[in-house]
Design a protein around this motif. Structure first.
Motif, PDB file in Angstrom:
ATOM      1  N   ALA A 171       0.834  -1.209   0.000  1.00 26.81           N
ATOM      2  CA  ALA A 171       0.000   0.000   0.000  1.00 26.81           C
ATOM      3  C   ALA A 171       0.864   1.252   0.000  1.00 26.81           C
ATOM      4  O   ALA A 171       0.613   2.190  -0.766  1.00 26.81           O
ATOM      5  N   TRP A 172       1.872   1.275   0.841  1.00 25.38           N
ATOM      6  CA  TRP A 172       2.752   2.449   0.896  1.00 25.38           C
ATOM      7  C   TRP A 172       3.554   2.593  -0.393  1.00 25.38           C
ATOM      8  O   TRP A 172       3.742   3.698  -0.891  1.00 25.38           O
ATOM      9  N   GLY A 173       4.011   1.464  -0.940  1.00 23.98           N
ATOM     10  CA  GLY A 173       4.786   1.512  -2.179  1.00 23.98           C
ATOM     11  C   GLY A 173       3.972   2.029  -3.347  1.00 23.98           C
ATOM     12  O   GLY A 173       4.431   2.865  -4.125  1.00 23.98           O
ATOM     13  N   SER A 174       2.746   1.526  -3.492  1.00 26.16           N
ATOM     14  CA  SER A 174       1.907   2.001  -4.598  1.00 26.16           C
ATOM     15  C   SER A 174       1.517   3.463  -4.382  1.00 26.16           C
ATOM     16  O   SER A 174       1.462   4.237  -5.341  1.00 26.16           O
ATOM     17  N   GLY A 175       1.267   3.855  -3.146  1.00 22.27           N
ATOM     18  CA  GLY A 175       0.966   5.257  -2.853  1.00 22.27           C
ATOM     19  C   GLY A 175       2.158   6.160  -3.148  1.00 22.27           C
ATOM     20  O   GLY A 175       2.011   7.257  -3.695  1.00 22.27           O
ATOM     21  N   PHE A 176       3.357   5.687  -2.802  1.00 21.39           N
ATOM     22  CA  PHE A 176       4.568   6.455  -3.077  1.00 21.39           C
ATOM     23  C   PHE A 176       4.799   6.573  -4.581  1.00 21.39           C
ATOM     24  O   PHE A 176       5.139   7.644  -5.076  1.00 21.39           O
ATOM     25  N   LEU A 177       4.606   5.481  -5.320  1.00 22.98           N
ATOM     26  CA  LEU A 177       4.759   5.521  -6.778  1.00 22.98           C
ATOM     27  C   LEU A 177       3.763   6.489  -7.397  1.00 22.98           C
ATOM     28  O   LEU A 177       4.125   7.299  -8.263  1.00 22.98           O
ATOM     29  N   TYR A 178       2.528   6.435  -6.957  1.00 29.63           N
ATOM     30  CA  TYR A 178       1.486   7.338  -7.444  1.00 29.63           C
ATOM     31  C   TYR A 178       1.874   8.791  -7.174  1.00 29.63           C
ATOM     32  O   TYR A 178       1.804   9.641  -8.060  1.00 29.63           O
ATOM     33  N   ALA A 179       2.293   9.084  -5.946  1.00 30.51           N
ATOM     34  CA  ALA A 179       2.676  10.456  -5.584  1.00 30.51           C
ATOM     35  C   ALA A 179       3.919  10.902  -6.348  1.00 30.51           C
ATOM     36  O   ALA A 179       3.999  12.054  -6.793  1.00 30.51           O
ATOM     37  N   LEU A 180       4.883  10.013  -6.511  1.00 29.84           N
ATOM     38  CA  LEU A 180       6.109  10.356  -7.228  1.00 29.84           C
ATOM     39  C   LEU A 180       5.825  10.691  -8.690  1.00 29.84           C
ATOM     40  O   LEU A 180       6.362  11.674  -9.225  1.00 29.84           O
ATOM     41  N   LEU A 181       4.977   9.906  -9.321  1.00 33.51           N
ATOM     42  CA  LEU A 181       4.631  10.178 -10.725  1.00 33.51           C
ATOM     43  C   LEU A 181       3.944  11.536 -10.877  1.00 33.51           C
ATOM     44  O   LEU A 181       4.300  12.326 -11.753  1.00 33.51           O
ATOM     45  N   HIS A 182       2.983  11.811 -10.015  1.00 32.05           N
ATOM     46  CA  HIS A 182       2.277  13.084 -10.113  1.00 32.05           C
ATOM     47  C   HIS A 182       3.176  14.260  -9.738  1.00 32.05           C
ATOM     48  O   HIS A 182       3.098  15.319 -10.371  1.00 32.05           O
ATOM     49  N   THR A 183       4.009  14.095  -8.747  1.00 32.92           N
ATOM     50  CA  THR A 183       4.901  15.185  -8.340  1.00 32.92           C
ATOM     51  C   THR A 183       5.911  15.495  -9.431  1.00 32.92           C
ATOM     52  O   THR A 183       6.127  16.662  -9.767  1.00 32.92           O
ATOM     53  N   SER A 184       6.537  14.462  -9.992  1.00 34.84           N
ATOM     54  CA  SER A 184       7.517  14.713 -11.055  1.00 34.84           C
ATOM     55  C   SER A 184       6.853  15.330 -12.279  1.00 34.84           C
ATOM     56  O   SER A 184       7.413  16.221 -12.916  1.00 34.84           O
ATOM     57  N   ASN A 185       5.660  14.893 -12.616  1.00 39.14           N
ATOM     58  CA  ASN A 185       4.939  15.475 -13.747  1.00 39.14           C
ATOM     59  C   ASN A 185       4.580  16.931 -13.468  1.00 39.14           C
ATOM     60  O   ASN A 185       4.716  17.789 -14.338  1.00 39.14           O
ATOM     61  N   PHE A 193      -6.864  22.939  -1.521  1.00 36.27           N
ATOM     62  CA  PHE A 193      -5.585  22.247  -1.496  1.00 36.27           C
ATOM     63  C   PHE A 193      -5.077  22.138  -2.925  1.00 36.27           C
ATOM     64  O   PHE A 193      -5.815  22.355  -3.878  1.00 36.27           O
ATOM     65  N   CYS A 194      -3.816  21.843  -3.069  1.00 39.58           N
ATOM     66  CA  CYS A 194      -3.166  21.824  -4.370  1.00 39.58           C
ATOM     67  C   CYS A 194      -3.495  20.508  -5.079  1.00 39.58           C
ATOM     68  O   CYS A 194      -2.869  19.488  -4.842  1.00 39.58           O
ATOM     69  N   GLU A 195      -4.483  20.546  -5.936  1.00 37.72           N
ATOM     70  CA  GLU A 195      -4.956  19.353  -6.608  1.00 37.72           C
ATOM     71  C   GLU A 195      -4.452  19.324  -8.042  1.00 37.72           C
ATOM     72  O   GLU A 195      -4.374  20.357  -8.712  1.00 37.72           O
ATOM     73  N   ILE A 196      -4.135  18.152  -8.537  1.00 35.57           N
ATOM     74  CA  ILE A 196      -3.487  18.003  -9.837  1.00 35.57           C
ATOM     75  C   ILE A 196      -4.320  18.556 -10.995  1.00 35.57           C
ATOM     76  O   ILE A 196      -3.781  19.290 -11.832  1.00 35.57           O
ATOM     77  N   PRO A 197      -5.619  18.277 -11.107  1.00 38.63           N
ATOM     78  CA  PRO A 197      -6.356  18.866 -12.231  1.00 38.63           C
ATOM     79  C   PRO A 197      -6.339  20.399 -12.222  1.00 38.63           C
ATOM     80  O   PRO A 197      -6.308  21.031 -13.281  1.00 38.63           O
ATOM     81  N   GLN A 198      -6.317  20.988 -11.030  1.00 36.40           N
ATOM     82  CA  GLN A 198      -6.264  22.441 -10.947  1.00 36.40           C
ATOM     83  C   GLN A 198      -4.898  22.969 -11.391  1.00 36.40           C
ATOM     84  O   GLN A 198      -4.800  24.023 -12.021  1.00 36.40           O
ATOM     85  N   ILE A 199      -3.831  22.248 -11.081  1.00 39.26           N
ATOM     86  CA  ILE A 199      -2.489  22.651 -11.513  1.00 39.26           C
ATOM     87  C   ILE A 199      -2.358  22.514 -13.019  1.00 39.26           C
ATOM     88  O   ILE A 199      -1.752  23.364 -13.682  1.00 39.26           O
ATOM     89  N   LEU A 200      -2.947  21.470 -13.582  1.00 38.56           N
ATOM     90  CA  LEU A 200      -2.889  21.279 -15.030  1.00 38.56           C
ATOM     91  C   LEU A 200      -3.588  22.419 -15.768  1.00 38.56           C
ATOM     92  O   LEU A 200      -3.206  22.758 -16.889  1.00 38.56           O
ATOM     93  N   LYS A 201      -4.601  23.017 -15.153  1.00 37.50           N
ATOM     94  CA  LYS A 201      -5.281  24.159 -15.776  1.00 37.50           C
ATOM     95  C   LYS A 201      -4.367  25.374 -15.866  1.00 37.50           C
ATOM     96  O   LYS A 201      -4.568  26.240 -16.704  1.00 37.50           O
ATOM     97  N   LEU A 202      -3.366  25.463 -14.981  1.00 29.57           N
ATOM     98  CA  LEU A 202      -2.437  26.592 -14.972  1.00 29.57           C
ATOM     99  C   LEU A 202      -1.302  26.432 -15.979  1.00 29.57           C
ATOM    100  O   LEU A 202      -0.577  27.377 -16.241  1.00 29.57           O
ATOM    101  N   SER A 203      -1.139  25.249 -16.526  1.00 34.10           N
ATOM    102  CA  SER A 203      -0.033  24.986 -17.441  1.00 34.10           C
ATOM    103  C   SER A 203      -0.299  25.619 -18.804  1.00 34.10           C
ATOM    104  O   SER A 203      -1.423  25.622 -19.297  1.00 34.10           O
ATOM    105  N   CYS A 204       0.768  26.120 -19.389  1.00 37.14           N
ATOM    106  CA  CYS A 204       0.611  26.717 -20.716  1.00 37.14           C
ATOM    107  C   CYS A 204       1.100  25.787 -21.827  1.00 37.14           C
ATOM    108  O   CYS A 204       1.022  26.130 -22.985  1.00 37.14           O
ATOM    109  N   SER A 205       1.605  24.625 -21.470  1.00 35.81           N
ATOM    110  CA  SER A 205       2.056  23.680 -22.495  1.00 35.81           C
ATOM    111  C   SER A 205       1.002  22.598 -22.689  1.00 35.81           C
ATOM    112  O   SER A 205       0.141  22.391 -21.845  1.00 35.81           O
TER     113      SER A 205
END
Length: 189
Positions: A31-45, A61-73
């Motif tokens: 559980a911790w490993g899959s959670g860490f992998l999930y968080a690592l992928l999203h953080t690096s992206n 809170f800082c949610e990924i879909p909201q951050i993607l809306k701020l991206s210009c690429s």
């Protein structure tokens, strides 16, 4: 949790050996490993995205879909890759839960007494209720089509899947306690 219920109901005499400290440590590590992998992928992206529309998100809170809306690429390929990996992780957990509960329900339906049914189902339904609430609100929030832009709906769904399931956990799991049931009945009257 699903495996614990499966072993407790389907293999009660082997509970101590199947769910010893080694098995619990393995499940926690998975559980911790899959959670860490999930968080690592999203953080690096997230950190590799260029942001050109400011740095204020429309969430509490800082949610990924909201951050993607701020991206210009154009990050559609990254999003697709992340979506595939995340869906594989989520789908494998979902399949594990479903298979565990299918085995549980098969075993429970073989119990001859109705009291046995009630006891077995009362241990399973709280877990299923919390998991279903979390999964359904999370799916609605993350898989909502972008053609429905609604910041207020996004905020409500974020609260639903991040606050409501943890807040309801104690209530849902304590409903098996007769004293709490009596207190709630008294409160409702």
């Amino acid at each position: 949790m699903a495996y614990d219920r499966y072993v407790a109901i389907c293999k009660p005499l082997h509970y101590g050996t199947l769910l010893g400290s080694r098995a619990c440590a393995t499940m926690a590590a998975a559980a911790w490993g899959s959670g860490f992998l999930y968080a690592l992928l999203h953080t690096s992206n997230t950190f590799s995205l260029p942001l050109c529309q400011g740095n204020a998100v429309d969430q509490f809170f800082c949610e990924i879909p909201q951050i993607l809306k701020l991206s210009c690429s154009d990050s559609s390929m990254r999003e697709a890759g992340l979506l595939v990996v995340c869906l594989c992780l989520a789908f494998s957990a979902f399949i594990f839960i479903v298979l565990s509960y299918v085995q549980i329900f098969r075993a429970v339906l073989r119990i001859p007494s109705e009291q046995g049914w009630h006891k077995a189902f009362s241990t399973c339904f709280p877990h299923l209720a919390v998991v279903s609430l979390f999964v359904s609100t999370g799916m609605f929030s993350y898989l909502k089509p972008p053609s429905i832009p609604s910041p207020s709906l996004d905020l409500v769904m974020a609260v639903l899947y991040s606050v409501v399931p943890p807040a309801l956990n104690p209530l849902v799991y304590s409903m098996r306690n007769q004293d709490i049931k009596d207190a709630l009945r008294k409160l409702m009257k």
